[in-house]
Scaffold this motif. Sequence first.
Motif, PDB file in Angstrom:
ATOM      1  N   PRO A   1       0.779  -1.145   0.110  1.00  0.00           N
ATOM      2  CA  PRO A   1       0.090   0.118  -0.026  1.00  0.00           C
ATOM      3  C   PRO A   1       0.975   1.049  -0.080  1.00  0.00           C
ATOM      4  CG  PRO A   1      -0.854  -1.518   1.618  1.00  0.00           C
ATOM      5  CD  PRO A   1       0.499  -2.271   1.104  1.00  0.00           C
ATOM      6  N   TYR A   2       0.570   2.211  -0.858  1.00  0.00           N
ATOM      7  CA  TYR A   2       1.111   3.528  -0.903  1.00  0.00           C
ATOM      8  C   TYR A   2       0.139   4.477  -1.427  1.00  0.00           C
ATOM      9  CZ  TYR A   2       5.159   6.476  -2.019  1.00  0.00           C
ATOM     10  OH  TYR A   2       6.267   7.377  -2.007  1.00  0.00           O
ATOM     11  N   PRO A   3       0.489   5.608  -1.180  1.00  0.00           N
ATOM     12  CA  PRO A   3      -0.531   6.909  -1.763  1.00  0.00           C
ATOM     13  C   PRO A   3      -0.585   6.755  -2.933  1.00  0.00           C
ATOM     14  CG  PRO A   3       0.917   7.599   0.211  1.00  0.00           C
ATOM     15  CD  PRO A   3       1.374   6.335  -0.312  1.00  0.00           C
ATOM     16  N   ARG A   4      -1.788   7.052  -3.578  1.00  0.00           N
ATOM     17  CA  ARG A   4      -1.822   7.307  -5.101  1.00  0.00           C
ATOM     18  C   ARG A   4      -0.935   8.458  -5.280  1.00  0.00           C
ATOM     19  NH1 ARG A   4      -7.681   8.647  -6.382  1.00  0.00           N
ATOM     20  NH2 ARG A   4      -6.882   9.124  -8.172  1.00  0.00           N
ATOM     21  N   TYR A   5      -0.122   8.464  -6.485  1.00  0.00           N
ATOM     22  CA  TYR A   5       0.678   9.259  -6.949  1.00  0.00           C
ATOM     23  C   TYR A   5       0.734   9.574  -8.530  1.00  0.00           C
ATOM     24  CZ  TYR A   5       3.805   5.854  -8.538  1.00  0.00           C
ATOM     25  OH  TYR A   5       4.283   4.671  -9.370  1.00  0.00           O
ATOM     26  N   GLU A   6       1.337  10.708  -8.937  1.00  0.00           N
ATOM     27  CA  GLU A   6       1.504  10.854 -10.330  1.00  0.00           C
ATOM     28  C   GLU A   6       2.727  11.534 -10.206  1.00  0.00           C
ATOM     29  OE1 GLU A   6      -0.297  10.293 -13.176  1.00  0.00           O
ATOM     30  OE2 GLU A   6      -1.830   9.360 -12.261  1.00  0.00           O
ATOM     31  N   PHE A   7       3.313  11.703 -11.635  1.00  0.00           N
ATOM     32  CA  PHE A   7       4.605  12.584 -11.733  1.00  0.00           C
ATOM     33  C   PHE A   7       4.457  13.659 -12.914  1.00  0.00           C
ATOM     34  CE2 PHE A   7       5.584   8.868 -14.102  1.00  0.00           C
ATOM     35  CZ  PHE A   7       6.384   9.475 -15.443  1.00  0.00           C
ATOM     36  N   ALA A   8       5.182  14.825 -12.638  1.00  0.00           N
ATOM     37  CA  ALA A   8       4.925  15.483 -13.641  1.00  0.00           C
ATOM     38  C   ALA A   8       6.379  16.141 -14.209  1.00  0.00           C
ATOM     39  CB  ALA A   8       4.000  16.485 -13.559  1.00  0.00           C
ATOM     40  N   GLU A   9       6.755  16.241 -15.358  1.00  0.00           N
ATOM     41  CA  GLU A   9       8.114  16.786 -15.679  1.00  0.00           C
ATOM     42  C   GLU A   9       7.654  18.245 -16.255  1.00  0.00           C
ATOM     43  OE1 GLU A   9      10.882  14.106 -17.767  1.00  0.00           O
ATOM     44  OE2 GLU A   9       9.087  12.639 -17.918  1.00  0.00           O
ATOM     45  N   ARG A  10       6.662  18.783 -16.470  1.00  0.00           N
ATOM     46  CA  ARG A  10       6.567  19.974 -17.083  1.00  0.00           C
ATOM     47  C   ARG A  10       5.072  20.503 -16.469  1.00  0.00           C
ATOM     48  NH1 ARG A  10       6.446  16.964 -21.629  1.00  0.00           N
ATOM     49  NH2 ARG A  10       4.223  17.417 -22.014  1.00  0.00           N
ATOM     50  N   ALA A  11       5.269  21.808 -16.350  1.00  0.00           N
ATOM     51  CA  ALA A  11       4.039  22.509 -15.607  1.00  0.00           C
ATOM     52  C   ALA A  11       2.681  21.955 -16.287  1.00  0.00           C
ATOM     53  CB  ALA A  11       4.442  24.032 -15.573  1.00  0.00           C
ATOM     54  N   ASP A  12       2.827  21.970 -17.674  1.00  0.00           N
ATOM     55  CA  ASP A  12       1.633  21.785 -18.695  1.00  0.00           C
ATOM     56  C   ASP A  12       1.011  20.608 -18.316  1.00  0.00           C
ATOM     57  OD1 ASP A  12       3.267  20.217 -19.917  1.00  0.00           O
ATOM     58  OD2 ASP A  12       3.033  21.215 -21.795  1.00  0.00           O
ATOM     59  N   GLU A  13       1.499  19.708 -17.634  1.00  0.00           N
ATOM     60  CA  GLU A  13       1.069  18.359 -17.081  1.00  0.00           C
ATOM     61  C   GLU A  13       0.361  18.197 -15.821  1.00  0.00           C
ATOM     62  OE1 GLU A  13       4.717  15.327 -19.322  1.00  0.00           O
ATOM     63  OE2 GLU A  13       4.738  16.077 -17.064  1.00  0.00           O
ATOM     64  N   LEU A  14       0.372  19.573 -15.178  1.00  0.00           N
ATOM     65  CA  LEU A  14      -0.216  19.437 -13.855  1.00  0.00           C
ATOM     66  C   LEU A  14      -1.729  19.165 -13.740  1.00  0.00           C
ATOM     67  CD1 LEU A  14       1.467  22.675 -12.071  1.00  0.00           C
ATOM     68  CD2 LEU A  14       1.484  20.177 -11.326  1.00  0.00           C
ATOM     69  N   GLU A  15      -2.481  20.031 -14.502  1.00  0.00           N
ATOM     70  CA  GLU A  15      -3.773  19.883 -14.819  1.00  0.00           C
ATOM     71  C   GLU A  15      -4.218  18.308 -14.803  1.00  0.00           C
ATOM     72  OE1 GLU A  15      -7.691  21.395 -16.915  1.00  0.00           O
ATOM     73  OE2 GLU A  15      -5.902  22.730 -17.050  1.00  0.00           O
TER      74      GLU A  15
ATOM     75  N   SER B   1      -3.092  28.025  -7.693  1.00  0.00           N
ATOM     76  CA  SER B   1      -1.985  28.810  -7.965  1.00  0.00           C
ATOM     77  C   SER B   1      -0.939  28.283  -7.035  1.00  0.00           C
ATOM     78  CB  SER B   1      -2.142  30.303  -7.527  1.00  0.00           C
ATOM     79  OG  SER B   1      -2.805  30.252  -6.333  1.00  0.00           O
ATOM     80  N   ASP B   2      -1.323  27.630  -5.864  1.00  0.00           N
ATOM     81  CA  ASP B   2      -0.434  27.071  -4.914  1.00  0.00           C
ATOM     82  C   ASP B   2       0.266  25.987  -5.794  1.00  0.00           C
ATOM     83  OD1 ASP B   2      -1.168  28.684  -2.868  1.00  0.00           O
ATOM     84  OD2 ASP B   2      -2.336  26.992  -2.040  1.00  0.00           O
ATOM     85  N   ALA B   3      -0.516  25.073  -6.634  1.00  0.00           N
ATOM     86  CA  ALA B   3       0.108  23.910  -7.256  1.00  0.00           C
ATOM     87  C   ALA B   3       1.192  24.269  -8.097  1.00  0.00           C
ATOM     88  CB  ALA B   3      -1.132  23.060  -7.884  1.00  0.00           C
ATOM     89  N   ARG B   4       0.846  25.269  -8.962  1.00  0.00           N
ATOM     90  CA  ARG B   4       2.089  25.765  -9.728  1.00  0.00           C
ATOM     91  C   ARG B   4       3.161  26.186  -9.125  1.00  0.00           C
ATOM     92  NH1 ARG B   4       2.553  26.522 -15.096  1.00  0.00           N
ATOM     93  NH2 ARG B   4       0.428  26.245 -15.546  1.00  0.00           N
ATOM     94  N   ARG B   5       3.373  27.101  -7.767  1.00  0.00           N
ATOM     95  CA  ARG B   5       4.144  27.378  -7.057  1.00  0.00           C
ATOM     96  C   ARG B   5       4.808  26.037  -6.466  1.00  0.00           C
ATOM     97  NH1 ARG B   5       0.926  31.782  -5.843  1.00  0.00           N
ATOM     98  NH2 ARG B   5       0.149  30.784  -3.805  1.00  0.00           N
ATOM     99  N   ALA B   6       4.234  25.064  -5.978  1.00  0.00           N
ATOM    100  CA  ALA B   6       4.663  23.943  -5.569  1.00  0.00           C
ATOM    101  C   ALA B   6       5.395  23.022  -6.589  1.00  0.00           C
ATOM    102  CB  ALA B   6       3.684  23.241  -4.790  1.00  0.00           C
ATOM    103  N   PHE B   7       4.932  23.138  -7.813  1.00  0.00           N
ATOM    104  CA  PHE B   7       5.673  22.237  -8.952  1.00  0.00           C
ATOM    105  C   PHE B   7       6.734  23.076  -9.040  1.00  0.00           C
ATOM    106  CE2 PHE B   7       6.840  21.900 -13.104  1.00  0.00           C
ATOM    107  CZ  PHE B   7       6.729  20.491 -13.525  1.00  0.00           C
ATOM    108  N   GLU B   8       6.662  24.128  -9.291  1.00  0.00           N
ATOM    109  CA  GLU B   8       7.965  25.067  -9.740  1.00  0.00           C
ATOM    110  C   GLU B   8       9.083  24.800  -8.487  1.00  0.00           C
ATOM    111  OE1 GLU B   8       6.761  28.992 -10.656  1.00  0.00           O
ATOM    112  OE2 GLU B   8       5.808  28.267 -12.277  1.00  0.00           O
ATOM    113  N   GLU B   9       8.864  24.814  -7.313  1.00  0.00           N
ATOM    114  CA  GLU B   9       9.626  24.520  -6.148  1.00  0.00           C
ATOM    115  C   GLU B   9      10.174  23.411  -6.299  1.00  0.00           C
ATOM    116  OE1 GLU B   9      11.964  24.710  -3.110  1.00  0.00           O
ATOM    117  OE2 GLU B   9      11.289  26.432  -3.858  1.00  0.00           O
ATOM    118  N   ALA B  10       9.378  22.142  -6.451  1.00  0.00           N
ATOM    119  CA  ALA B  10      10.036  20.918  -6.317  1.00  0.00           C
ATOM    120  C   ALA B  10      10.742  20.770  -7.911  1.00  0.00           C
ATOM    121  CB  ALA B  10       8.845  19.972  -6.565  1.00  0.00           C
TER     122      ALA B  10
END
Length: 103
Positions: free
Chosen positions: A39-53, A84-93
Motif C-alpha cells: 500500500p502506497y499513496p496514489r501518486y503521479e509525476f510531472a516533468e512539465r508544468a503543462d502536465e499539472l492539470e 496557484s499553490d500547485a503551480r508554485r509547489a511544482f516550480e519549487e519541487a
Amino acid sequence: EVQARVCRGLGLPGIDPAVARRCTDKLERAKCLTEAGVPYPRYEFAERADELEKAISRLGGLPLIFKPPRKAGARGVSVADTPSDARRAFEEAASHGGPVVIE
C-alpha cells in the motif's frame, strides 16, 4: 546511493546500489512499492508544468503534496490547496531537478 557505489567499488560490504536508489528516489520507491503490491499513496509525476492539470485530475483534485524526487527530508516539499499553490509547489519541487512526484 553514492555510499553504496563506493562500497561496491572498494569491495566493502554494503547494500546494492540499485536498492539504495530505490530507497532514496521517491519516484523509484513509489513505483517499486506499488508494483510489489505494498500500500502506497496514489501518486503521479510531472516533468512539465503543462502536465499539472491532468495529474491533479487523476489524483482527484487538491490538496496535494509536491516533492522533488531525490531530496532528503522535506527539502523542496510543498502542500498545494489551490491551483496557484500547485503551480508554485511544482516550480519549487522542479527546481531541485527531475520529475516532480505528486501525492
